[in-house]
Design a protein around this motif. Structure first.
Motif, short mmCIF file in Angstrom:
data_model
loop_
_atom_site.label_atom_id
_atom_site.label_comp_id
_atom_site.label_asym_id
_atom_site.label_seq_id
_atom_site.Cartn_x
_atom_site.Cartn_y
_atom_site.Cartn_z
N SER A 62 0.78 -1.23 -0.01
CA SER A 62 -0.20 0.08 0.02
C SER A 62 0.75 1.12 0.22
O SER A 62 0.67 2.28 -0.92
N VAL A 63 1.84 1.14 0.67
CA VAL A 63 2.80 2.40 0.72
C VAL A 63 3.57 2.47 -0.48
O VAL A 63 3.65 3.82 -0.96
N ILE A 64 3.95 1.56 -1.14
CA ILE A 64 4.67 1.68 -2.42
C ILE A 64 3.66 2.27 -3.52
O ILE A 64 3.91 3.14 -4.26
N LYS A 65 2.26 1.72 -3.38
CA LYS A 65 1.36 2.36 -4.34
C LYS A 65 0.95 3.77 -4.32
O LYS A 65 0.97 4.47 -5.04
N GLU A 66 0.92 4.25 -2.94
CA GLU A 66 0.74 5.56 -2.69
C GLU A 66 1.96 6.39 -3.10
O GLU A 66 1.67 7.43 -3.54
N LEU A 67 3.15 5.89 -2.91
CA LEU A 67 4.30 6.69 -3.24
C LEU A 67 4.39 6.69 -4.69
O LEU A 67 4.72 7.90 -5.26
N ARG A 68 3.95 5.88 -5.54
CA ARG A 68 3.70 5.73 -6.91
C ARG A 68 2.77 7.14 -7.36
O ARG A 68 3.05 7.73 -8.39
N LYS A 69 1.59 6.93 -6.63
CA LYS A 69 0.58 7.82 -7.03
C LYS A 69 1.25 9.28 -6.86
O LYS A 69 1.01 10.32 -7.81
N ALA A 70 1.65 9.37 -5.79
CA ALA A 70 2.06 10.74 -5.36
C ALA A 70 3.54 11.19 -6.28
O ALA A 70 3.43 12.36 -6.89
N SER A 73 1.62 12.41 -9.62
CA SER A 73 0.95 13.72 -9.48
C SER A 73 1.92 14.92 -9.47
O SER A 73 1.48 15.86 -9.85
N LEU A 74 3.24 14.72 -9.21
CA LEU A 74 4.04 15.72 -9.07
C LEU A 74 4.67 15.86 -10.80
O LEU A 74 5.35 16.74 -10.94
N LYS A 75 4.36 15.01 -11.63
CA LYS A 75 5.20 14.84 -12.80
C LYS A 75 4.44 16.10 -13.64
O LYS A 75 3.20 16.21 -13.51
#
Length: 75
Positions: A62-70, A73-75
């Motif tokens: 879950s943490v890995i997925k959230e970090l990827r989403k974040a 969104s920064l790109k």
């Protein structure tokens, strides 16, 4: 108090030589690629070590997925 599965896993680790460890990681990397996880060898190794230290694999996922989403969104 360590569970019997923890004790068994530690026994396996203690008897594994470097070549066996590398073979195991390469197998895990291939499984990771088949599942399209996007993890490279270093990331996979870090995840394995975290799980060995007792981190819940589902929580780690879950943490890995959230970090990827974040990150996206920064790109």
């Amino acid at each position: 108090m360590a569970s019997s599965s923890d004790t068994g896993l530690n026994s396996v680790r203690e008897t594994m030589d470097g070549k066996t460890c590398l073979t195991a990681y390469l197998l895990l990397l291939e499984i990771s690629r088949l599942l399209n996880t996007g993890l490279d060898m270093e990331s996979l190794s870090i995840c394995v070590r975290l799980c060995e230290q007792g981190i819940n694999p589902e929580a780690l996922s879950s943490v890995i997925k959230e970090l990827r989403k974040a990150s996206e969104s920064l790109k």
